[in-house]
Design a protein around this motif. Structure first.
Motif, PDB file in Angstrom:
ATOM      1  N   UNK A  12      -0.469   7.105  -4.287  1.00  0.00           N
ATOM      2  CA  UNK A  12      -1.413   6.090  -3.811  1.00  0.00           C
ATOM      3  C   UNK A  12      -1.236   5.828  -2.314  1.00  0.00           C
ATOM      4  N   UNK A  13      -0.005   5.816  -1.861  1.00  0.00           N
ATOM      5  CA  UNK A  13       0.265   5.597  -0.436  1.00  0.00           C
ATOM      6  C   UNK A  13      -0.275   6.753   0.390  1.00  0.00           C
ATOM      7  N   UNK A  14      -0.059   7.987  -0.070  1.00  0.00           N
ATOM      8  CA  UNK A  14      -0.538   9.155   0.681  1.00  0.00           C
ATOM      9  C   UNK A  14      -2.059   9.192   0.735  1.00  0.00           C
ATOM     10  N   UNK A  73       8.473   6.609  -6.096  1.00  0.00           N
ATOM     11  CA  UNK A  73       7.997   7.744  -6.893  1.00  0.00           C
ATOM     12  C   UNK A  73       6.650   7.424  -7.526  1.00  0.00           C
ATOM     13  N   UNK A  74       6.508   6.226  -8.040  1.00  0.00           N
ATOM     14  CA  UNK A  74       5.273   5.852  -8.734  1.00  0.00           C
ATOM     15  C   UNK A  74       4.105   5.629  -7.760  1.00  0.00           C
ATOM     16  N   UNK A 129      -3.365   6.308   3.089  1.00  0.00           N
ATOM     17  CA  UNK A 129      -2.735   6.163   4.403  1.00  0.00           C
ATOM     18  C   UNK A 129      -3.729   6.163   5.565  1.00  0.00           C
ATOM     19  N   UNK A 130      -4.847   6.897   5.524  1.00  0.00           N
ATOM     20  CA  UNK A 130      -5.780   6.811   6.654  1.00  0.00           C
ATOM     21  C   UNK A 130      -6.353   5.401   6.841  1.00  0.00           C
ATOM     22  N   UNK A 131      -6.383   4.602   5.802  1.00  0.00           N
ATOM     23  CA  UNK A 131      -6.884   3.244   5.920  1.00  0.00           C
ATOM     24  C   UNK A 131      -5.766   2.310   6.376  1.00  0.00           C
ATOM     25  N   UNK A 132      -4.539   2.599   6.006  1.00  0.00           N
ATOM     26  CA  UNK A 132      -3.420   1.719   6.300  1.00  0.00           C
ATOM     27  C   UNK A 132      -3.096   1.652   7.785  1.00  0.00           C
TER      28      UNK A 132
END
Length: 164
Positions: A74-76, A69-70, A79-82
């Motif tokens: 940041x993940x979304x 949740x926290x 994500x294009x870099x991940x």
């Protein structure tokens, strides 16, 4: 007291002599069986351990959910870099593991060949010797066949081209 123990010992020795092997086996199991105090202690230990593990599992699951949740925004956003980084890391790890695997295979093969040529008879050397003898036998049969029919073919060539 001593008389009672002696009488009890005589009774048990008589019953042990006349007892079948199955009953002595059952007696041995019963003599090693835990009493109720040991059984109760084991059950308490089991339930306390299971409770602690259940509590730790709940804490871990709760922390994981709160972490998602926290950190989900940041993940979304990142994500294009991940994806390219993960793909690159995956390919690098796969290449490294493949190179290590091929290296181990080369070392194992080299060790086997060294032991084979030194005459130490590694596992599978009998199969290699058998294959080598079969190849040699086949080659000698082909050679004999060629010698036998080579003269026949030479005479046919002379018949086909008399001037040759």
């Amino acid at each position: 007291m001593a008389e009672r123990n002696a009488t009890q010992h005589q009774l048990t020795s008589r019953t042990n002599r006349n007892a079948s092997p199955a009953s002595t086996f059952v007696q041995k199991i019963q003599s090693h069986a835990p009493n109720t105090t040991h059984l109760l202690g084991f059950l308490i230990l089991f339930f306390v351990s299971a409770s602690i593990l259940l509590i730790l599992t709940g804490i871990t699951l709760t922390a994981t959910v709160f972490g998602f949740i926290f950190f989900l925004p940041l993940i979304i956003v990142s994500s294009p870099v991940w994806f390219p980084i993960c793909a690159l890391l995956f390919l690098a790890a796969a290449g490294f593991l493949s190179a290590c695997g091929f290296g181990v295979a080369v070392v194992a093969g080299s060790t086997w060949m060294y032991r084979y040529f030194r005459g130490m008879h590694p596992p599978g050397s009998d199969r290699v010797d058998s294959a080598r003898s079969r190849i040699y036998d086949t080659a000698s049969h082909v050679k004999d066949y060629a010698i036998e029919y080579g003269g026949y073919l030479q005479s046919k060539v002379k018949d086909a081209a008399p001037g040759a």
